[in-house]
Motif scaffolding. Structure first.
Motif, mmCIF file in Angstrom:
data_model
loop_
_atom_site.group_PDB
_atom_site.id
_atom_site.type_symbol
_atom_site.label_atom_id
_atom_site.label_comp_id
_atom_site.label_asym_id
_atom_site.label_seq_id
_atom_site.Cartn_x
_atom_site.Cartn_y
_atom_site.Cartn_z
ATOM 1 N N ARG A 95 0.833 -1.210 0.000
ATOM 2 C CA ARG A 95 0.000 0.000 0.000
ATOM 3 C C ARG A 95 0.858 1.246 0.000
ATOM 4 O O ARG A 95 0.549 2.237 -0.665
ATOM 5 C CB ARG A 95 -0.935 0.012 1.219
ATOM 6 C CG ARG A 95 -2.079 -0.942 1.119
ATOM 7 C CD ARG A 95 -2.935 -0.909 2.368
ATOM 8 N NE ARG A 95 -3.608 0.380 2.531
ATOM 9 C CZ ARG A 95 -4.828 0.651 2.060
ATOM 10 N NH1 ARG A 95 -5.492 -0.261 1.394
ATOM 11 N NH2 ARG A 95 -5.375 1.830 2.249
ATOM 12 N N LEU A 145 3.681 1.597 -1.435
ATOM 13 C CA LEU A 145 4.141 1.783 -2.806
ATOM 14 C C LEU A 145 3.056 2.445 -3.657
ATOM 15 O O LEU A 145 3.334 3.315 -4.491
ATOM 16 C CB LEU A 145 4.524 0.421 -3.414
ATOM 17 C CG LEU A 145 5.191 0.463 -4.779
ATOM 18 C CD1 LEU A 145 6.558 1.135 -4.701
ATOM 19 C CD2 LEU A 145 5.344 -0.953 -5.342
ATOM 20 N N LEU A 146 1.823 2.033 -3.434
ATOM 21 C CA LEU A 146 0.710 2.644 -4.162
ATOM 22 C C LEU A 146 0.532 4.114 -3.772
ATOM 23 O O LEU A 146 0.343 4.983 -4.627
ATOM 24 C CB LEU A 146 -0.596 1.892 -3.897
ATOM 25 C CG LEU A 146 -0.990 0.857 -4.947
ATOM 26 C CD1 LEU A 146 -0.078 -0.362 -4.854
ATOM 27 C CD2 LEU A 146 -2.432 0.414 -4.759
ATOM 28 N N TRP A 147 0.585 4.393 -2.468
ATOM 29 C CA TRP A 147 0.456 5.780 -2.021
ATOM 30 C C TRP A 147 1.562 6.627 -2.658
ATOM 31 O O TRP A 147 1.317 7.742 -3.121
ATOM 32 C CB TRP A 147 0.541 5.906 -0.498
ATOM 33 C CG TRP A 147 -0.655 5.447 0.243
ATOM 34 C CD1 TRP A 147 -0.710 4.437 1.162
ATOM 35 C CD2 TRP A 147 -1.990 5.967 0.159
ATOM 36 N NE1 TRP A 147 -1.989 4.307 1.643
ATOM 37 C CE2 TRP A 147 -2.789 5.222 1.066
ATOM 38 C CE3 TRP A 147 -2.597 6.982 -0.587
ATOM 39 C CZ2 TRP A 147 -4.148 5.464 1.237
ATOM 40 C CZ3 TRP A 147 -3.953 7.224 -0.407
ATOM 41 C CH2 TRP A 147 -4.709 6.478 0.500
ATOM 42 N N ALA A 155 3.132 6.141 -5.445
ATOM 43 C CA ALA A 155 2.867 6.327 -6.872
ATOM 44 C C ALA A 155 1.835 7.429 -7.094
ATOM 45 O O ALA A 155 1.911 8.183 -8.062
ATOM 46 C CB ALA A 155 2.385 5.016 -7.490
ATOM 47 N N LEU A 156 0.881 7.533 -6.182
ATOM 48 C CA LEU A 156 -0.184 8.511 -6.352
ATOM 49 C C LEU A 156 0.144 9.872 -5.783
ATOM 50 O O LEU A 156 -0.287 10.903 -6.305
ATOM 51 C CB LEU A 156 -1.466 7.996 -5.683
ATOM 52 C CG LEU A 156 -2.197 6.875 -6.409
ATOM 53 C CD1 LEU A 156 -3.291 6.304 -5.525
ATOM 54 C CD2 LEU A 156 -2.794 7.385 -7.711
ATOM 55 N N GLU A 157 0.879 9.899 -4.691
ATOM 56 C CA GLU A 157 1.050 11.170 -3.970
ATOM 57 C C GLU A 157 2.353 11.887 -4.278
ATOM 58 O O GLU A 157 2.531 13.030 -3.896
ATOM 59 C CB GLU A 157 0.923 10.934 -2.453
ATOM 60 C CG GLU A 157 -0.522 10.642 -2.043
ATOM 61 C CD GLU A 157 -0.683 10.453 -0.539
ATOM 62 O OE1 GLU A 157 -1.750 10.817 -0.025
ATOM 63 O OE2 GLU A 157 0.253 9.949 0.116
ATOM 64 N N ALA A 194 3.077 -8.168 -7.581
ATOM 65 C CA ALA A 194 2.478 -7.135 -6.733
ATOM 66 C C ALA A 194 0.999 -6.909 -7.061
ATOM 67 O O ALA A 194 0.184 -6.621 -6.181
ATOM 68 C CB ALA A 194 3.234 -5.815 -6.891
ATOM 69 N N ALA A 199 -2.155 -5.948 -4.535
ATOM 70 C CA ALA A 199 -2.492 -4.521 -4.579
ATOM 71 C C ALA A 199 -3.935 -4.304 -5.030
ATOM 72 O O ALA A 199 -4.590 -3.368 -4.587
ATOM 73 C CB ALA A 199 -1.531 -3.783 -5.507
#
Lengths: 204, 204
Positions: free
Chosen positions: A97, A99-101, A103-105, A152, A156
DNA sequence: TGGCCTACCAACCAACTAGTTCGTTTGTTA
DNA sequence: TAACAAACGAACTAGTTGGTTGGTAGGCCA
């Protein structure tokens, strides 16, 4: 109250991991982190400067944990790598998560720990290439990036997976089947080496 | 001011797309959406109820656009599907960002447009299975989920891709090479049908 | 044309937020 | 043992936020 600054810091970081993984930077609340840690909010500012400072610290640590756990080892077979990473990420969704944050932020201009991350991926690429009997380069790096992706992706986007597979991935049996599918898919993907050869031709 | 409620709504939705894709639900600001739309904030509440209502509307629309554009068509080859989706997602990163926001911000209990989404993926699975000369089932659904993943991953995690590939994916040439790599990788992955057979054995 | 209803704007509001300030306590050292 | 500095808690603060209210204007219909 008895003082132990190191324990204070550890509690704050542990609380922050939970909060940032759940809500990201914008959605996390410093009050909540403080409450979860059992320490006063002022302690957070004293030790980490501000919310962003705490976030960067937590992000850095968590991404490093994930990276080190999913590095390609020398002699590691593609399929074994897929299996290892799949299992690890399934068990550590909070790391994924982050890593996802990220990528977005993050706007991609400043990449936390960039040099260390490049080195780590470079080592994975070298190990992967060595195992395939090839020279490490863009073609093997693409393969590495793709392997990271297929291991992943399921954790994810677990909800999406349930929609696509008509809930097959919602069971432990289905998860194992997906994992083994990915292992075979990855092995077949590189088995003929056609993709690596033709991508090479593209590159030359 | 002259009134055109439909145009007002369209402007608000257009502004909201930009804001929610950039910041997600927690990070988006209603004030900014209003300013970007050129209409007063009260219009947003009048037409969409609240921030969450607007978000759900935008999310629903955007995910549908993406889904319809990346459906597997009858007779579509695996490699062609990969190429098509890769290109589409590269050109529509804001749609993909919404998928990421959803993955992070929704707890998975309530899935927006669940029935419609399941139907769409069911159709894709059927088309994929037909093309492979197989019966649509969990095995082909796993393949579909994986194909969706390998085409979405590079655009969703572009910064990570640059780190892993030592900036190879930062150029148009590198992007094309990655795309063709994925096309071949996917074709090789299913070419021997080994992965589908062995996953079947697992399932029986 | 006037009345009515809805679209629209500007100003307002209570709660929340990241961050700060002030006073107290604890632990170490001379 | 006293002084000092850092750790700590509670209260505070200015600004922001999602949402509301009150008044005006525009368009439609009888």
């Amino acid at each position: 109250m008895a003082r132990n600054p190191e324990a204070t810091q550890a509690s704050i970081l542990a609380a922050a991991r939970v909060e940032f993984a759940a809500y990201g930077l914008a959605g996390a609340r410093v009050d909540r982190i403080a409450a979860r840690s059992g320490y006063n909010k002022q302690r957070i500012y004293a030790r980490f400067g501000d919310k962003e400072g705490l976030y960067q610290r937590v992000l850095s640590e968590m991404l490093e944990e994930m990276r080190l756990a999913t590095v390609v080892r020398e002699g590691e077979d593609v399929g074994d790598y897929v299996r290892k990473s799949f299992d690890y990420l399934s068990e550590h969704r909070e790391l994924l998560r982050m890593l996802l944050w990220e990528a977005l932020e993050c706007d991609g201009e400043f990449v936390p720990d960039e040099a260390a991350r490049r080195r780590c991926y470079g080592r994975s690429n070298a190990a992967l290439a060595e195992h395939l009997g090839r020279t490490a380069g863009p073609d093997t790096a693409r393969l590495l990036f793709t392997l990271i992706g297929i291991t992943a992706w399921p954790s994810a986007f677990a909800t999406l997976g349930r929609l696509v597979t008509d809930n097959d991935t919602a069971t432990e049996e289905g998860q194992r089947a997906l994992r083994e599918f990915l292992v075979e898919f990855a092995r077949s993907g590189v088995a003929t080496a056609n993709c690596l050869i033709s991508a090479d031709a593209n590159n030359s």
